[in-house]
Enzyme design. Structure first.
Site, PDB file in Angstrom:
ATOM      1  N   GLY A  53       0.864  -1.192   0.000  1.00  0.00           N
ATOM      2  CA  GLY A  53       0.000   0.000   0.000  1.00  0.00           C
ATOM      3  C   GLY A  53       0.891   1.230   0.000  1.00  0.00           C
ATOM      4  N   LYS A  58       0.291   0.279   6.809  1.00  0.00           N
ATOM      5  CA  LYS A  58       0.904  -1.060   6.798  1.00  0.00           C
ATOM      6  C   LYS A  58       1.581  -1.387   8.130  1.00  0.00           C
ATOM      7  CE  LYS A  58       3.514  -0.019   3.257  1.00  0.00           C
ATOM      8  NZ  LYS A  58       3.074   1.378   3.045  1.00  0.00           N
ATOM      9  N   SER A  63       6.000  -1.641  -2.103  1.00  0.00           N
ATOM     10  CA  SER A  63       6.036  -2.614  -3.216  1.00  0.00           C
ATOM     11  C   SER A  63       5.030  -2.286  -4.312  1.00  0.00           C
ATOM     12  CB  SER A  63       5.839  -4.048  -2.690  1.00  0.00           C
ATOM     13  OG  SER A  63       4.778  -4.151  -1.766  1.00  0.00           O
TER      14      SER A  63
HETATM   15  P1  ADP Z   1       2.864   2.777   6.297  1.00  0.00           P
HETATM   16  O1  ADP Z   1       3.551   1.737   7.130  1.00  0.00           O
HETATM   17  O2  ADP Z   1       1.858   2.201   5.347  1.00  0.00           O
HETATM   18  O3  ADP Z   1       3.777   3.751   5.647  1.00  0.00           O
HETATM   19  P2  ADP Z   1       2.097   3.858   8.863  1.00  0.00           P
HETATM   20  O4  ADP Z   1       1.499   2.679   9.555  1.00  0.00           O
HETATM   21  O5  ADP Z   1       3.496   4.248   9.204  1.00  0.00           O
HETATM   22  O6  ADP Z   1       1.946   3.645   7.278  1.00  0.00           O
HETATM   23  O7  ADP Z   1       1.196   5.148   9.077  1.00  0.00           O
HETATM   24  C1  ADP Z   1      -0.205   5.116   8.987  1.00  0.00           C
HETATM   25  C2  ADP Z   1      -0.781   6.284   9.812  1.00  0.00           C
HETATM   26  O8  ADP Z   1      -2.185   6.304   9.640  1.00  0.00           O
HETATM   27  C3  ADP Z   1      -0.527   6.120  11.305  1.00  0.00           C
HETATM   28  O9  ADP Z   1      -0.209   7.378  11.847  1.00  0.00           O
HETATM   29  C4  ADP Z   1      -1.877   5.630  11.827  1.00  0.00           C
HETATM   30  O10 ADP Z   1      -2.100   5.983  13.166  1.00  0.00           O
HETATM   31  C5  ADP Z   1      -2.845   6.322  10.893  1.00  0.00           C
HETATM   32  N1  ADP Z   1      -4.153   5.678  10.754  1.00  0.00           N
HETATM   33  C6  ADP Z   1      -5.349   6.290  10.904  1.00  0.00           C
HETATM   34  N2  ADP Z   1      -6.373   5.432  10.736  1.00  0.00           N
HETATM   35  C7  ADP Z   1      -5.821   4.233  10.466  1.00  0.00           C
HETATM   36  C8  ADP Z   1      -6.374   2.950  10.207  1.00  0.00           C
HETATM   37  N3  ADP Z   1      -7.690   2.733  10.207  1.00  0.00           N
HETATM   38  N4  ADP Z   1      -5.512   1.933   9.951  1.00  0.00           N
HETATM   39  C9  ADP Z   1      -4.169   2.143   9.956  1.00  0.00           C
HETATM   40  N5  ADP Z   1      -3.594   3.341  10.213  1.00  0.00           N
HETATM   41  C10 ADP Z   1      -4.403   4.389  10.464  1.00  0.00           C
END
Ligand code: ADP
Length: 199
Positions: A31, A37, A105
């Protein structure tokens, strides 16, 4: 490869799975950056750990700072990045670990290649589907702002493509589902997959 003849080791993946009392496989979270993720993988891992399941998270932090520190975000290096992660995952799955890998990815062909490396049966694809608008609004790491200013090249969703999975095993829409709901959905899916049967 010439002159590399595999040794026939006597402790197999099946032996390790049997003694751990669970199967091992790779769960791949794909994603956009900021889609959720790592956040979701972290909650899933905590729940699995409580059940004494052997887990490990691979993500940008422990991979791009170490073994893949020589790779950029060009299409060619992104492909090599994913290939190495798939090979590392393959060893960890053989070692009996449930691997949770959280990587943007963006290319379909790279994700297909992971499946070839670890084999279909050991691969669970989780698509964290969050719109670019929402990811940009969150801008957890400030990368989108930098990309808009032209300070980051090859930013997925802005100046580089993201090819969404067409048939993921699990799809999560973080704009409709909470982190907890998403984790439950994934854990439900894993129940059967984790069961080790001595066939
Ligand atoms: P990635 O690993 O995909 O780059 P992160 O997990 O680091 O993304 O960041 C996602 C952000 O979105 C976090 O700050 C998280 O708290 C926020 N967020 C808000 N709502 C959701 C949700 N329903 N599921 C996952 N993350 C969420």
């Amino acid at each position: 490869m010439k002159n590399i003849i595999p040794h026939n080791f006597q402790v197999s993946k099946a032996d390790r799975n049997q003694s751990n009392k669970h199967n091992s496989f790779l769960m791949w979270f794909t994603g956009l950056s900021g889609s959720g993720k790592s956040t979701i993988a972290n909650v899933v891992e905590q729940e699995l750990h409580k059940k004494r399941i052997k887990t490990y998270i691979l993500d940008g932090d422990n991979i791009r700072k170490g073994i893949n520190s020589d790779l950029s975000f060009s299409p060619k290096d992104r492909t090599e990045n994913i290939r190495r992660i798939a090979e590392i995952s393959n060893l960890m799955v053989d070692a009996g670990i449930v691997v949770l890998a959280a990587f943007v990815s963006p290319y379909k062909k790279d994700r297909e290649n992971i499946k070839k490396i670890v084999k279909d049966v050991n691969f669970v694809e989780v698509y964290i589907n969050t719109s670019i608008e929402e990811c940009e609004r969150r801008d957890v790491k400030g990368l989108y702002e930098k990309a808009r200013k032209g300070e980051i090249k090859n930013m997925t969703g802005i100046s580089a493509p993201y090819e969404a999975p067409e048939n993921p095993d699990i799809e999560i829409n973080t704009e409709r589902e909470t982190v907890e709901e998403s984790a439950i959905k994934i854990l439900d899916f894993l129940t059967l997959k984790l069961q080790y049967t001595n066939e």
